[in-house]
Design a protein around this motif. Sequence first.
Motif, PDB file in Angstrom:
ATOM      1  N   LEU A  15       5.213  -2.967  -9.921  1.00 27.23           N
ATOM      2  CA  LEU A  15       6.006  -3.531  -8.303  1.00 27.23           C
ATOM      3  C   LEU A  15       4.773  -4.325  -8.181  1.00 27.23           C
ATOM      4  O   LEU A  15       4.948  -5.499  -7.753  1.00 27.23           O
ATOM      5  CB  LEU A  15       6.027  -2.298  -7.573  1.00 27.23           C
ATOM      6  CG  LEU A  15       6.046  -2.419  -6.152  1.00 27.23           C
ATOM      7  CD1 LEU A  15       7.438  -3.329  -5.652  1.00 27.23           C
ATOM      8  CD2 LEU A  15       6.419  -1.461  -5.764  1.00 27.23           C
ATOM      9  N   ARG A  16       3.326  -3.757  -8.503  1.00 27.19           N
ATOM     10  CA  ARG A  16       2.628  -4.896  -8.590  1.00 27.19           C
ATOM     11  C   ARG A  16       2.920  -6.008  -8.560  1.00 27.19           C
ATOM     12  O   ARG A  16       2.401  -7.351  -7.799  1.00 27.19           O
ATOM     13  CB  ARG A  16       0.617  -4.958  -8.601  1.00 27.19           C
ATOM     14  CG  ARG A  16       0.432  -3.387  -8.188  1.00 27.19           C
ATOM     15  CD  ARG A  16      -0.473  -2.402  -8.037  1.00 27.19           C
ATOM     16  NE  ARG A  16      -1.366  -2.837  -7.653  1.00 27.19           N
ATOM     17  CZ  ARG A  16      -3.094  -1.728  -6.930  1.00 27.19           C
ATOM     18  NH1 ARG A  16      -1.708  -1.199  -6.236  1.00 27.19           N
ATOM     19  NH2 ARG A  16      -3.382  -2.877  -6.590  1.00 27.19           N
ATOM     20  N   ARG A  17       3.118  -6.124 -10.092  1.00 27.32           N
ATOM     21  CA  ARG A  17       3.032  -7.586 -10.866  1.00 27.32           C
ATOM     22  C   ARG A  17       4.154  -8.358 -10.257  1.00 27.32           C
ATOM     23  O   ARG A  17       3.841  -9.514 -10.056  1.00 27.32           O
ATOM     24  CB  ARG A  17       3.250  -7.165 -12.348  1.00 27.32           C
ATOM     25  CG  ARG A  17       2.969  -8.499 -13.115  1.00 27.32           C
ATOM     26  CD  ARG A  17       3.680  -7.893 -14.992  1.00 27.32           C
ATOM     27  NE  ARG A  17       4.765  -7.583 -14.554  1.00 27.32           N
ATOM     28  CZ  ARG A  17       5.877  -8.653 -14.937  1.00 27.32           C
ATOM     29  NH1 ARG A  17       5.351 -10.033 -14.984  1.00 27.32           N
ATOM     30  NH2 ARG A  17       7.190  -8.273 -15.136  1.00 27.32           N
ATOM     31  N   GLN A  18       5.225  -7.746 -10.364  1.00 24.34           N
ATOM     32  CA  GLN A  18       6.235  -8.717  -9.353  1.00 24.34           C
ATOM     33  C   GLN A  18       6.140  -8.730  -7.780  1.00 24.34           C
ATOM     34  O   GLN A  18       6.658 -10.228  -7.365  1.00 24.34           O
ATOM     35  CB  GLN A  18       7.723  -7.430  -9.477  1.00 24.34           C
ATOM     36  CG  GLN A  18       8.147  -7.074 -11.459  1.00 24.34           C
ATOM     37  CD  GLN A  18       9.243  -6.727 -11.259  1.00 24.34           C
ATOM     38  OE1 GLN A  18       9.636  -7.268 -10.674  1.00 24.34           O
ATOM     39  NE2 GLN A  18       9.377  -6.439 -12.427  1.00 24.34           N
ATOM     40  N   LEU A  19       6.097  -7.995  -7.240  1.00 20.41           N
ATOM     41  CA  LEU A  19       5.552  -8.256  -5.767  1.00 20.41           C
ATOM     42  C   LEU A  19       4.223  -9.550  -6.115  1.00 20.41           C
ATOM     43  O   LEU A  19       4.549 -10.863  -5.224  1.00 20.41           O
ATOM     44  CB  LEU A  19       4.562  -7.657  -4.780  1.00 20.41           C
ATOM     45  CG  LEU A  19       4.679  -7.742  -3.855  1.00 20.41           C
ATOM     46  CD1 LEU A  19       5.810  -8.947  -2.888  1.00 20.41           C
ATOM     47  CD2 LEU A  19       4.221  -6.911  -2.407  1.00 20.41           C
ATOM     48  N   ASN A  20       3.322  -9.605  -6.378  1.00 20.53           N
ATOM     49  CA  ASN A  20       1.759 -10.575  -7.364  1.00 20.53           C
ATOM     50  C   ASN A  20       3.274 -11.759  -7.353  1.00 20.53           C
ATOM     51  O   ASN A  20       3.098 -12.987  -6.188  1.00 20.53           O
ATOM     52  CB  ASN A  20       1.255 -10.223  -7.900  1.00 20.53           C
ATOM     53  CG  ASN A  20       0.159 -11.126  -7.959  1.00 20.53           C
ATOM     54  OD1 ASN A  20       0.354 -11.909  -9.201  1.00 20.53           O
ATOM     55  ND2 ASN A  20      -0.578 -10.833  -7.368  1.00 20.53           N
ATOM     56  N   SER A  35       0.865  -1.091   0.177  1.00 20.55           N
ATOM     57  CA  SER A  35       0.133  -0.140  -0.621  1.00 20.55           C
ATOM     58  C   SER A  35       0.524   1.092  -0.196  1.00 20.55           C
ATOM     59  O   SER A  35       1.524   1.157   0.451  1.00 20.55           O
ATOM     60  CB  SER A  35      -1.001   0.214   1.777  1.00 20.55           C
ATOM     61  OG  SER A  35      -0.178  -0.075   2.348  1.00 20.55           O
ATOM     62  N   GLY A  36       0.407   2.666  -0.140  1.00 21.11           N
ATOM     63  CA  GLY A  36       0.888   3.418   0.075  1.00 21.11           C
ATOM     64  C   GLY A  36       0.985   4.363  -1.943  1.00 21.11           C
ATOM     65  O   GLY A  36       0.970   3.201  -2.713  1.00 21.11           O
ATOM     66  N   GLY A  37       1.255   5.085  -1.843  1.00 21.51           N
ATOM     67  CA  GLY A  37       1.358   5.914  -3.095  1.00 21.51           C
ATOM     68  C   GLY A  37       2.186   5.241  -3.971  1.00 21.51           C
ATOM     69  O   GLY A  37       1.677   4.894  -4.947  1.00 21.51           O
ATOM     70  N   VAL A  38       3.067   4.522  -4.202  1.00 16.88           N
ATOM     71  CA  VAL A  38       4.012   3.993  -4.735  1.00 16.88           C
ATOM     72  C   VAL A  38       3.195   2.385  -4.762  1.00 16.88           C
ATOM     73  O   VAL A  38       3.635   2.162  -6.037  1.00 16.88           O
ATOM     74  CB  VAL A  38       5.300   3.962  -3.675  1.00 16.88           C
ATOM     75  CG1 VAL A  38       6.108   3.275  -5.263  1.00 16.88           C
ATOM     76  CG2 VAL A  38       6.485   5.042  -3.604  1.00 16.88           C
ATOM     77  N   SER A  39       2.274   2.014  -4.076  1.00 21.68           N
ATOM     78  CA  SER A  39       1.855   1.087  -4.784  1.00 21.68           C
ATOM     79  C   SER A  39       1.489   1.005  -5.777  1.00 21.68           C
ATOM     80  O   SER A  39       0.425   0.062  -6.349  1.00 21.68           O
ATOM     81  CB  SER A  39       0.774   0.342  -4.025  1.00 21.68           C
ATOM     82  OG  SER A  39      -0.236   0.868  -3.354  1.00 21.68           O
ATOM     83  N   LEU A  80      -2.174  -9.428  -1.342  1.00 24.35           N
ATOM     84  CA  LEU A  80      -2.874  -8.514  -1.362  1.00 24.35           C
ATOM     85  C   LEU A  80      -2.044  -6.770  -2.029  1.00 24.35           C
ATOM     86  O   LEU A  80      -1.398  -6.509  -1.808  1.00 24.35           O
ATOM     87  CB  LEU A  80      -3.105  -7.956   0.103  1.00 24.35           C
ATOM     88  CG  LEU A  80      -3.740  -9.518   0.268  1.00 24.35           C
ATOM     89  CD1 LEU A  80      -4.077  -9.203   2.371  1.00 24.35           C
ATOM     90  CD2 LEU A  80      -5.370 -10.296  -0.083  1.00 24.35           C
ATOM     91  N   ALA A  81      -3.501  -6.182  -2.558  1.00 28.58           N
ATOM     92  CA  ALA A  81      -2.917  -4.545  -2.724  1.00 28.58           C
ATOM     93  C   ALA A  81      -3.677  -3.449  -2.220  1.00 28.58           C
ATOM     94  O   ALA A  81      -5.042  -4.159  -3.009  1.00 28.58           O
ATOM     95  CB  ALA A  81      -2.199  -4.792  -4.215  1.00 28.58           C
ATOM     96  N   ALA A  82      -4.387  -2.595  -2.006  1.00 27.40           N
ATOM     97  CA  ALA A  82      -4.905  -1.807  -2.109  1.00 27.40           C
ATOM     98  C   ALA A  82      -4.718  -1.504  -3.733  1.00 27.40           C
ATOM     99  O   ALA A  82      -4.328  -1.240  -4.562  1.00 27.40           O
ATOM    100  CB  ALA A  82      -3.751  -0.051  -1.101  1.00 27.40           C
ATOM    101  N   PRO A  83      -6.533  -1.600  -3.529  1.00 28.46           N
ATOM    102  CA  PRO A  83      -7.792  -1.256  -4.587  1.00 28.46           C
ATOM    103  C   PRO A  83      -6.825   0.503  -4.945  1.00 28.46           C
ATOM    104  O   PRO A  83      -6.172   0.955  -4.105  1.00 28.46           O
ATOM    105  CB  PRO A  83      -8.371  -0.660  -4.359  1.00 28.46           C
ATOM    106  CG  PRO A  83      -8.878  -0.516  -3.122  1.00 28.46           C
ATOM    107  CD  PRO A  83      -7.563  -0.786  -2.417  1.00 28.46           C
ATOM    108  N   PHE A  84      -6.166   0.626  -6.531  1.00 29.33           N
ATOM    109  CA  PHE A  84      -5.730   1.424  -6.911  1.00 29.33           C
ATOM    110  C   PHE A  84      -6.632   2.930  -6.694  1.00 29.33           C
ATOM    111  O   PHE A  84      -5.531   4.222  -5.990  1.00 29.33           O
ATOM    112  CB  PHE A  84      -6.387   1.622  -8.500  1.00 29.33           C
ATOM    113  CG  PHE A  84      -5.301   1.259  -9.478  1.00 29.33           C
ATOM    114  CD1 PHE A  84      -3.069   1.485  -9.269  1.00 29.33           C
ATOM    115  CD2 PHE A  84      -5.550   0.198  -9.985  1.00 29.33           C
ATOM    116  CE1 PHE A  84      -3.139   0.757  -9.682  1.00 29.33           C
ATOM    117  CE2 PHE A  84      -4.491  -1.549 -10.417  1.00 29.33           C
ATOM    118  CZ  PHE A  84      -3.454  -0.423 -10.556  1.00 29.33           C
TER     119      PHE A  84
END
Length: 357
Positions: free
Chosen positions: A299-304, A290-294, A315-319
Motif C-alpha cells: 500500500l505504501r509503495r503503490q501510493l508513493n 497512517s493507521g495500522g494498515v499503513s 507522507l507516511a507514518a514511520p513504521f
Amino acid sequence: MTKPIKILSIETSCDETAAAVLSVELNGKKINSIKTLSAVVKSQIKLHAKMGGVVPETAARAHVKNILPVVNQALSNSHSQLSTINYLAVTQGPGLIPSLIVGVEFAKALSFATGIPLIPINHLSGHLYSALPNSQYPLPSTLFPLISLIVSGGHTMIVLMKDPFNYKIIGQTVDDAAGEAFDKVAKLLKLPYPGGPEVSKLASIGNSEAINFPRPMINSKDFNFSFSGLKTAVLYYVRDNKPISQLSDAKKQKFLKDICASFQQAAIDVLIKKTLRAAKEFKAKSVSLSGGVSANSELRRQLNLACKMLNITDLAAPFSMTGDNAEMIGIAAAMSLAKGTKLKSAKNIYADPGLGL
Ligand code: KG4
Ligand code: ZN
C-alpha cells in the motif's frame, strides 16, 4: 529561545498499553520542534492470539497490569522525573470502552495527585498527526491542503486538512474498516492473529491478478468505502473451492498466496483511487497515510508511486507509529496546546468509545 515543555502521553484504546515522553518547543501558536524522548509499547498480541481476536475484558485486565510499569519505563527511558512533566495526555476515544477507561482513569488519578494538567486526545487525531513529518516543525505551509488516509482496524477515512489545525472527514467506510477486512480474511483462511501482517506476508509472494475480486464503491462519486462485500467475495471464493484442508501442501500454499495477493490488491486499488480523487478535487499539495494498515508495504509503495506521478508530496507514518502508540498521542497533544484548546479539569474528562474526529 522558549523553554521546551515535556508531555507524558498514554494510549490504551485497544490492545496496546503505551506511554511516551515528548519534548516540545512551543512558541505561541507555533511548534518549533517536537522530540520524542521515549516511546514504550507493550503489545497484548500473544494474549489475544489464543482467542483469534481482541477480547475487551482481557485487554482491560492486561492494561491494568501493564500501565504503571509502561509509564515508569517511558519516564526512565527519557531520563525524566514526573516532577519535570508539564502536561499529561491520554487517549479519550474512540476505542474499546474497558480499555479506554484504564488509561483515562489512570491519567486522571495521576493528574489529581500531581496537579499536572491533563489533555484528552482523540485517537484518530493521533493517527492523523503521526504521518506529518516530525522533523519538519514548524510544519511548512507548502504541505497544505493535505489529504490524509487513515486506515486502521476500527476506522477507514479520508480527512481533508486545510492547515495543521483544521481538518474534517470527507469520506469513510460505510461498513467494515480496511484492517477489519484484512483480519476477517485472515480468519477465514485460518491464518494466525493478527491477520493483517499475515495476509500481507503471503500477498508479497502471491499473484495479485489470480482472482478478480470486486472493488466495492471504486467508482462512486463520494469518498466513502465499503469492505464487507470484498470480504464476503473472499468467503464465497473459499467456500466454492475444494476445502483448504484437503489440498496438498504445495497447492494449499499457492491457493492462500493468490487469495491474499488478489484480496490485498482489490483493497489497495479502492483506497488509492479514492484518496487520489480527493487529492485532485481539493487540490492537495500532499497526501498522508497512517493507521495500522499503513504498515502494509505494498500500500505504501503503490501510493508513493501514484503521488509521484501526480507531483504530490507523499507522507507516511514511520513504521514505529503505524500501530497504536503513545508518541502520536503526544504529538496530537502538542498540536492541541498550540491551537490554544481550553483545558478541562481532569475530573470532567471521561473515556468516550464513540468519540468522533
Ligand atoms: O491502528 P491499529 O493498530 O489499531 C486500531 O486503531 O484499529 O490498526 C490495527 C489494524 C489491524 O486490523 C491489523 O490487522 C492491521 O492494522 N495491520 C495490517 C498490517 N499490519 C497491521 N493490515 C495490512 N497489512 C499490514 N502489514
Ligand atoms: Zn489505532
